[in-house]
Each structure stands twice: as structure tokens, then as C-alpha cells.
Motif scaffolding. Structure first.
Motif, PDB file in Angstrom:
ATOM      1  N   ALA A  79       0.813  -1.210   0.000  1.00  0.00           N
ATOM      2  CA  ALA A  79       0.000   0.000   0.000  1.00  0.00           C
ATOM      3  C   ALA A  79       0.852   1.267   0.000  1.00  0.00           C
ATOM      4  O   ALA A  79       0.413   2.320  -0.481  1.00  0.00           O
ATOM      5  CB  ALA A  79      -0.928   0.003   1.216  1.00  0.00           C
ATOM      6  N   LEU A  80       2.070   1.171   0.517  1.00  0.00           N
ATOM      7  CA  LEU A  80       2.942   2.341   0.644  1.00  0.00           C
ATOM      8  C   LEU A  80       4.000   2.432  -0.462  1.00  0.00           C
ATOM      9  O   LEU A  80       4.846   3.322  -0.436  1.00  0.00           O
ATOM     10  CB  LEU A  80       3.642   2.317   2.006  1.00  0.00           C
ATOM     11  N   GLY A  81       3.961   1.508  -1.421  1.00  0.00           N
ATOM     12  CA  GLY A  81       4.937   1.545  -2.502  1.00  0.00           C
ATOM     13  C   GLY A  81       6.320   1.114  -2.073  1.00  0.00           C
ATOM     14  O   GLY A  81       7.330   1.523  -2.676  1.00  0.00           O
ATOM     15  N   LEU A  82       6.389   0.268  -1.041  1.00  0.00           N
ATOM     16  CA  LEU A  82       7.670  -0.237  -0.548  1.00  0.00           C
ATOM     17  C   LEU A  82       7.963  -1.600  -1.161  1.00  0.00           C
ATOM     18  O   LEU A  82       7.110  -2.194  -1.845  1.00  0.00           O
ATOM     19  CB  LEU A  82       7.637  -0.338   0.977  1.00  0.00           C
ATOM     20  N   ASN A  83       9.140  -2.142  -0.874  1.00  0.00           N
ATOM     21  CA  ASN A  83       9.520  -3.431  -1.430  1.00  0.00           C
ATOM     22  C   ASN A  83       8.883  -4.541  -0.593  1.00  0.00           C
ATOM     23  O   ASN A  83       9.308  -4.814   0.527  1.00  0.00           O
ATOM     24  CB  ASN A  83      11.048  -3.569  -1.434  1.00  0.00           C
ATOM     25  N   THR A  84       7.867  -5.168  -1.124  1.00  0.00           N
ATOM     26  CA  THR A  84       7.132  -6.184  -0.366  1.00  0.00           C
ATOM     27  C   THR A  84       7.997  -7.404  -0.085  1.00  0.00           C
ATOM     28  O   THR A  84       7.815  -8.063   0.937  1.00  0.00           O
ATOM     29  CB  THR A  84       5.864  -6.619  -1.122  1.00  0.00           C
ATOM     30  N   ASP A  85       8.935  -7.730  -0.974  1.00  0.00           N
ATOM     31  CA  ASP A  85       9.793  -8.904  -0.766  1.00  0.00           C
ATOM     32  C   ASP A  85      10.709  -8.706   0.440  1.00  0.00           C
ATOM     33  O   ASP A  85      10.896  -9.622   1.250  1.00  0.00           O
ATOM     34  CB  ASP A  85      10.636  -9.184  -2.009  1.00  0.00           C
ATOM     35  N   LEU A  86      11.277  -7.516   0.578  1.00  0.00           N
ATOM     36  CA  LEU A  86      12.143  -7.256   1.728  1.00  0.00           C
ATOM     37  C   LEU A  86      11.338  -7.216   3.015  1.00  0.00           C
ATOM     38  O   LEU A  86      11.765  -7.784   4.029  1.00  0.00           O
ATOM     39  CB  LEU A  86      12.901  -5.935   1.531  1.00  0.00           C
ATOM     40  N   ALA A  87      10.188  -6.564   2.987  1.00  0.00           N
ATOM     41  CA  ALA A  87       9.340  -6.530   4.180  1.00  0.00           C
ATOM     42  C   ALA A  87       8.962  -7.945   4.605  1.00  0.00           C
ATOM     43  O   ALA A  87       8.975  -8.281   5.801  1.00  0.00           O
ATOM     44  CB  ALA A  87       8.081  -5.702   3.911  1.00  0.00           C
ATOM     45  N   GLU A  88       8.639  -8.792   3.630  1.00  0.00           N
ATOM     46  CA  GLU A  88       8.288 -10.175   3.929  1.00  0.00           C
ATOM     47  C   GLU A  88       9.475 -10.938   4.475  1.00  0.00           C
ATOM     48  O   GLU A  88       9.339 -11.714   5.442  1.00  0.00           O
ATOM     49  CB  GLU A  88       7.754 -10.857   2.667  1.00  0.00           C
ATOM     50  N   ALA A  89      10.649 -10.753   3.907  1.00  0.00           N
ATOM     51  CA  ALA A  89      11.840 -11.468   4.371  1.00  0.00           C
ATOM     52  C   ALA A  89      12.147 -11.130   5.828  1.00  0.00           C
ATOM     53  O   ALA A  89      12.417 -12.018   6.639  1.00  0.00           O
ATOM     54  CB  ALA A  89      13.040 -11.137   3.489  1.00  0.00           C
ATOM     55  N   VAL A  90      12.107  -9.844   6.166  1.00  0.00           N
ATOM     56  CA  VAL A  90      12.371  -9.440   7.549  1.00  0.00           C
ATOM     57  C   VAL A  90      11.295 -10.011   8.475  1.00  0.00           C
ATOM     58  O   VAL A  90      11.599 -10.511   9.566  1.00  0.00           O
ATOM     59  CB  VAL A  90      12.438  -7.906   7.670  1.00  0.00           C
ATOM     60  N   ALA A  91      10.031  -9.965   8.039  1.00  0.00           N
ATOM     61  CA  ALA A  91       8.945 -10.512   8.857  1.00  0.00           C
ATOM     62  C   ALA A  91       9.128 -12.015   9.095  1.00  0.00           C
ATOM     63  O   ALA A  91       8.932 -12.503  10.213  1.00  0.00           O
ATOM     64  CB  ALA A  91       7.599 -10.246   8.176  1.00  0.00           C
ATOM     65  N   LEU A  92       9.521 -12.733   8.070  1.00  0.00           N
ATOM     66  CA  LEU A  92       9.692 -14.179   8.204  1.00  0.00           C
ATOM     67  C   LEU A  92      10.860 -14.538   9.118  1.00  0.00           C
ATOM     68  O   LEU A  92      10.865 -15.597   9.745  1.00  0.00           O
ATOM     69  CB  LEU A  92       9.905 -14.812   6.828  1.00  0.00           C
ATOM     70  N   ALA A  93      11.852 -13.649   9.205  1.00  0.00           N
ATOM     71  CA  ALA A  93      13.037 -13.935  10.021  1.00  0.00           C
ATOM     72  C   ALA A  93      12.953 -13.366  11.428  1.00  0.00           C
ATOM     73  O   ALA A  93      13.790 -13.706  12.271  1.00  0.00           O
ATOM     74  CB  ALA A  93      14.281 -13.375   9.338  1.00  0.00           C
ATOM     75  N   HIS A  94      11.959 -12.535  11.711  1.00  0.00           N
ATOM     76  CA  HIS A  94      12.021 -11.723  12.928  1.00  0.00           C
ATOM     77  C   HIS A  94      11.978 -12.544  14.214  1.00  0.00           C
ATOM     78  O   HIS A  94      12.461 -12.096  15.248  1.00  0.00           O
ATOM     79  CB  HIS A  94      10.907 -10.662  12.932  1.00  0.00           C
ATOM     80  N   ASP A  95      11.421 -13.754  14.168  1.00  0.00           N
ATOM     81  CA  ASP A  95      11.333 -14.575  15.384  1.00  0.00           C
ATOM     82  C   ASP A  95      12.210 -15.820  15.340  1.00  0.00           C
ATOM     83  O   ASP A  95      12.071 -16.711  16.187  1.00  0.00           O
ATOM     84  CB  ASP A  95       9.877 -14.998  15.643  1.00  0.00           C
ATOM     85  N   LEU A  96      13.124 -15.910  14.387  1.00  0.00           N
ATOM     86  CA  LEU A  96      13.955 -17.115  14.270  1.00  0.00           C
ATOM     87  C   LEU A  96      14.780 -17.366  15.532  1.00  0.00           C
ATOM     88  O   LEU A  96      15.105 -18.516  15.846  1.00  0.00           O
ATOM     89  CB  LEU A  96      14.910 -16.998  13.077  1.00  0.00           C
ATOM     90  N   GLY A  97      15.127 -16.326  16.257  1.00  0.00           N
ATOM     91  CA  GLY A  97      15.993 -16.479  17.419  1.00  0.00           C
ATOM     92  C   GLY A  97      15.286 -16.792  18.718  1.00  0.00           C
ATOM     93  O   GLY A  97      15.939 -16.922  19.763  1.00  0.00           O
ATOM     94  N   HIS A  98      13.958 -16.917  18.677  1.00  0.00           N
ATOM     95  CA  HIS A  98      13.240 -17.205  19.914  1.00  0.00           C
ATOM     96  C   HIS A  98      13.546 -18.618  20.412  1.00  0.00           C
ATOM     97  O   HIS A  98      13.534 -19.571  19.634  1.00  0.00           O
ATOM     98  CB  HIS A  98      11.734 -17.054  19.713  1.00  0.00           C
ATOM     99  N   PRO A  99      13.800 -18.758  21.709  1.00  0.00           N
ATOM    100  CA  PRO A  99      14.036 -20.084  22.294  1.00  0.00           C
ATOM    101  C   PRO A  99      12.721 -20.798  22.551  1.00  0.00           C
ATOM    102  O   PRO A  99      11.643 -20.243  22.271  1.00  0.00           O
ATOM    103  CB  PRO A  99      14.735 -19.731  23.615  1.00  0.00           C
ATOM    104  N   PRO A 100      12.756 -22.014  23.106  1.00  0.00           N
ATOM    105  CA  PRO A 100      11.512 -22.673  23.475  1.00  0.00           C
ATOM    106  C   PRO A 100      10.795 -21.892  24.569  1.00  0.00           C
ATOM    107  O   PRO A 100      11.408 -21.119  25.311  1.00  0.00           O
ATOM    108  CB  PRO A 100      11.973 -24.047  23.988  1.00  0.00           C
ATOM    109  N   PHE A 101       9.483 -22.085  24.643  1.00  0.00           N
ATOM    110  CA  PHE A 101       8.637 -21.516  25.700  1.00  0.00           C
ATOM    111  C   PHE A 101       8.511 -19.995  25.622  1.00  0.00           C
ATOM    112  O   PHE A 101       8.318 -19.318  26.631  1.00  0.00           O
ATOM    113  CB  PHE A 101       9.138 -21.927  27.091  1.00  0.00           C
ATOM    114  N   GLY A 102       8.595 -19.441  24.422  1.00  0.00           N
ATOM    115  CA  GLY A 102       8.284 -18.043  24.222  1.00  0.00           C
ATOM    116  C   GLY A 102       9.135 -17.099  25.041  1.00  0.00           C
ATOM    117  O   GLY A 102      10.323 -17.316  25.267  1.00  0.00           O
ATOM    118  N   HIS A 103       8.500 -16.009  25.494  1.00  0.00           N
ATOM    119  CA  HIS A 103       9.236 -14.994  26.252  1.00  0.00           C
ATOM    120  C   HIS A 103       9.706 -15.536  27.603  1.00  0.00           C
ATOM    121  O   HIS A 103      10.682 -15.038  28.161  1.00  0.00           O
ATOM    122  CB  HIS A 103       8.372 -13.754  26.436  1.00  0.00           C
TER     123      HIS A 103
END
Length: 386
Positions: A79-103
Motif C-alpha cells: 500500500a505504501l509503494g515499498l519493497n514487499t519482498d524485503l518486508a516479507e523477508a524481515v517478517a519471516l526472520a524476525h522470530d527465528l531467534g526465539h528459544p523454546p517456551f516463548g518470552h
């Protein structure tokens, strides 16, 4: 057509290890695909948000949450004319470092790692995509572009020192300009995260019986959304009523972000992605009135869900598991699987104090990578059955 302040794939700062350019995918599309095919991404299906993974099939996991965040990020970025592929890539990676049992697991590991350089799930995500994924012949990690690594590191805003050792290590290899804002695409991923978890935690809390629709009707935004549904669909089935109201809450948040961003972009007229990075504060954010309403919703969720008596009991139980497994592996690293023993040997070769710190970091990588169910299995095998 991308706006001038969007990240242009042909202008990417490249990868740490040079690779040939794909003939049919942009660099950010390749990043997205590598993240989806990574081992760490697959493990998200058995890591939790709030409830432990085995407690019910309907509760969100880190994987379902991540997919929802990626969908919202694509919508806002488009909607904002940004790069959807980069936004998606960052979104898909944003929680990769979470350990078991959440926060809960993150809090426990942060305390255990205090003597060894600390722990933070964003920094751990960077360590995963630059070091711990070991599948490619030419490099460790996924060899993502600078822009995706930047987004993972600072999608929540500039990161001031002192830095977690993992973040400092990656930044030492490649300057991610941690003191500036992230790209607009990474900022979109961060706001999409807020939209997704506020929405689905309300869903999950209702399903768990921690509060009722009547409780939610007392809250800002939610009361109006339930009233709208009741007016349009009087006597609607309770489950449909719930879904219709909460999807409107989702819509309110997303539409607010898009409207605010359009107004700010029109007023400030950034002409490049570096203009976005050097602004005072983020360009992508909620309006002040909605932000205050979301704070009220978050406060409600904290009291009634994240600190609900049943959740607190489970938090205590799984914290005990992490607090038992980490020191056990630290004292007996030979218990780690065979494919971790090369890392153990390299750490031990560094001598007493430095070696112990390196062993702790190897143990952290192993424990943080566990799924909920595997951590429970290992605790049962190594602690309860010992």
C-alpha cells in the motif's frame, strides 16, 4: 513501481560472500526463500507464543504468528509503494531467534547468559542466519543481503551499545549502522508484528477462557468493533461474532498505520532509503490516539493473559526446565549431540575463562534452538530420569 524511499533490489549493498545474481529472483526474494527453507524456520512450528505447544492445537505457534506477520507486512508495504519482498523477508526472520517456551524461555536464558555476553532473540536470529545454519558449501549461515540483516537487527528501532555479543559479532563482520533507523520495509515488519500478536493474543485468550467477550467490550476499539458487528448481525453465532469483531480490530490497526505513514511520507518527502534511516524516529507507526488505545489493550492482556494464574504456573514449570538444562550442558558439554562436538572442541581449545564463555555460547545456541516438545523430552531424559 517502488517509491524512491523504498529499498531497490538492484541497489542492494550485497552479501557478505559474493554470489552471482539470479536470473529470475531479486536478491530480497532469494533472502525470503532461504529463510523459508531454513531449519530454524521449520522449528518455529513447535515453538509457542504464550501457551506451551502441546496445550492445544488452536493456539498460535511462532510459525503461524510469523506467517500472519508476513501477510500483514506485505499488505502494508504494498500500500505504501515499498519493497514487499524485503518486508516479507524481515517478517519471516524476525522470530527465528526465539528459544523454546516463548518470552518465558527468553527471560530464563537472558539471566543464565548474563556472565557470558547476554541473550536477546533478535541478536540470536542474526547469529542463526550468519553462522548456525550450515547447509551451503561456500559459507555458514544463509548469506542474506545487508538490507535483510539490517532489518532483523533493528526493525524495532536503533540499537545502542552495549550490544549483545551475538549482535556485536555480526556487526563486527559487517557494519549494520545500528545507530540509525531501519529501512521503511523493516519498520513495516515491526508494526505488522504488533498488529498480529495483539489480534491473535485476544483470540487465544478467549479460547483459553482467560477472559470473555464482555470483558473485551470494556476496552477501547474492541467495544466499538463488537457493537458494529451486533448492529450488522443481530443474534449472530458467538464464534462468528467473535471472529467478525476481532478481524475488524485487525483492520483498524492496519488502516491506521497506512494512513499515518502516507501522511508522514507526504509531509516529509523522503527521497531515498537513507533519508528514512536518518529521520528522527520511525516513519511507520500507529497514530497517537490508537497507540494509547493499544497500550490499554496490552495492559489488559498482560494482567489477564500473560500473568494469568494458569499461565504463571506453566511459566514457573518451563523456567525450571531451562534452568536445569543449561547448566547441565554447560558442565557436561559431552552430552551435546555429535554434530555439536566440533564447536565444543574449538571452545575448549581457547583455555579456561575464554573457553568457558565459548562453551556457554555453544550451549545457548543448542538450547535456544530447541522446540518446546524437544526441550521437554530432553528435560525428562536427562534430568527427571537421571
Amino acid at each position: 513501481m517502488l517509491q524512491p524511499y523504498a529499498c531497490q533490489p538492484q541497489a542492494s549493498r550485497g552479501r557478505l560472500h559474493e554470489e552471482s545474481y539470479s536470473t529470475f529472483r531479486t536478491p530480497f526474494q532469494r533472502d525470503r526463500d532461504r529463510i523459508i527453507h531454513s531449519s530454524a524456520f521449520r522449528r518455529l512450528k513447535h515453538k509457542t507464543q504464550v501457551f506451551v505447544e502441546h496445550e492445544g492445537d488452536y493456539y498460535r505457534t511462532r510459525l503461524t504468528h510469523t506467517i500472519e506477520v508476513a501477510q500483514v507486512a506485505r499488505t502494508i508495504a504494498g500500500a505504501l509503494g515499498l519493497n514487499t519482498d524485503l518486508a516479507e523477508a524481515v517478517a519471516l526472520a524476525h522470530d527465528l531467534g526465539h528459544p523454546p517456551f516463548g518470552h518465558t524461555g527468553e527471560d530464563a536464558l537472558a539471566l543464565l547468559m548474563e556472565p557470558y555476553g547476554g541473550f536477546d532473540h533478535n541478536a540470536q536470529a542474526l547469529r542463526i542466519v550468519t553462522k548456525l545454519e550450515r547447509h551451503y558449501a561456500d559459507f555458514d549461515g544463509l548469506n542474506l543481503t545487508w538490507e535483510t540483516l539490517e532489518g532483523i537487527a533493528k526493525h524495532n528501532g536503533p540499537v545502542e551499545p552495549p550490544w549483545n555479543y551475538a549482535l556485536a559479532g555480526v556487526n563486527g563482520m559487517w557494519d549494520l549502522e545500528l545507530g540509525t533507523n531501519a529501512s521503511a520495509e523493516a519498520q513495516v515488519a515491526a508494526v505488522a508484528d504488533d498488529c498480529a500478536y495483539n489480534h491473535h493474543d485476544l483470540h487465544d485468550g478467549l479460547r483459553a477462557g482467560l477472559f470473555t467477550e464482555a470483558d473485551l467490550c470494556e476496552l477501547p476499539v474492541l467495544g466499538e468493533c463488537f457493537a458494529t458487528v451486533d448492529k450488522l448481525y443481530p443474534g449472530l453465532d458467538p464464534m462468528r461474532r467473535r471472529h467478525e469483531a476481532l478481524r475488524r480490530v485487525f483492520g483498524v490497526m492496519v488502516e491506521d498505520v497506512i494512513a499515518v505513514a502516507r501522511n508522514r511520507l507526504e509531509a516529509l518527502q523522503p527521497q531515498s532509503v537513507d533519508d528514512i534511516r536518518n529521520m528522527q524516529g520511525p516513519i511507520i507507526r500507529f497514530s497517537k490516539p490508537l497507540y494509547q488505545n493499544i497500550k490499554a489493550i496490552k495492559s489488559f492482556l498482560f494482567t489477564r493473559m500473560y500473568r494469568a494464574p494458569t499461565v504463571v504456573v506453566e511459566r514457573k514449570r518451563v523456567t525450571g526446565m531451562v534452568n536445569a538444562l543449561f547448566p547441565l550442558f554447560l558442565e557436561r558439554p559431552e552430552l551435546l549431540p555429535d554434530d555439536w562436538q566440533d564447536d565444543v572442541a574449538k571452545a575448549l581449545a581457547k583455555g579456561n575463562e575464554e573457553g568457558r564463555t565459548e562453551i556457554a555460547r555453544v550451549v545457548l545456541d543448542y538450547v535456544a534452538g530447541m522446540t518446546d516438545r524437544f526441550a521437554i523430552q530432553e528435560y525428562t531424559r536427562l534430568v527427571e530420569s537421571a
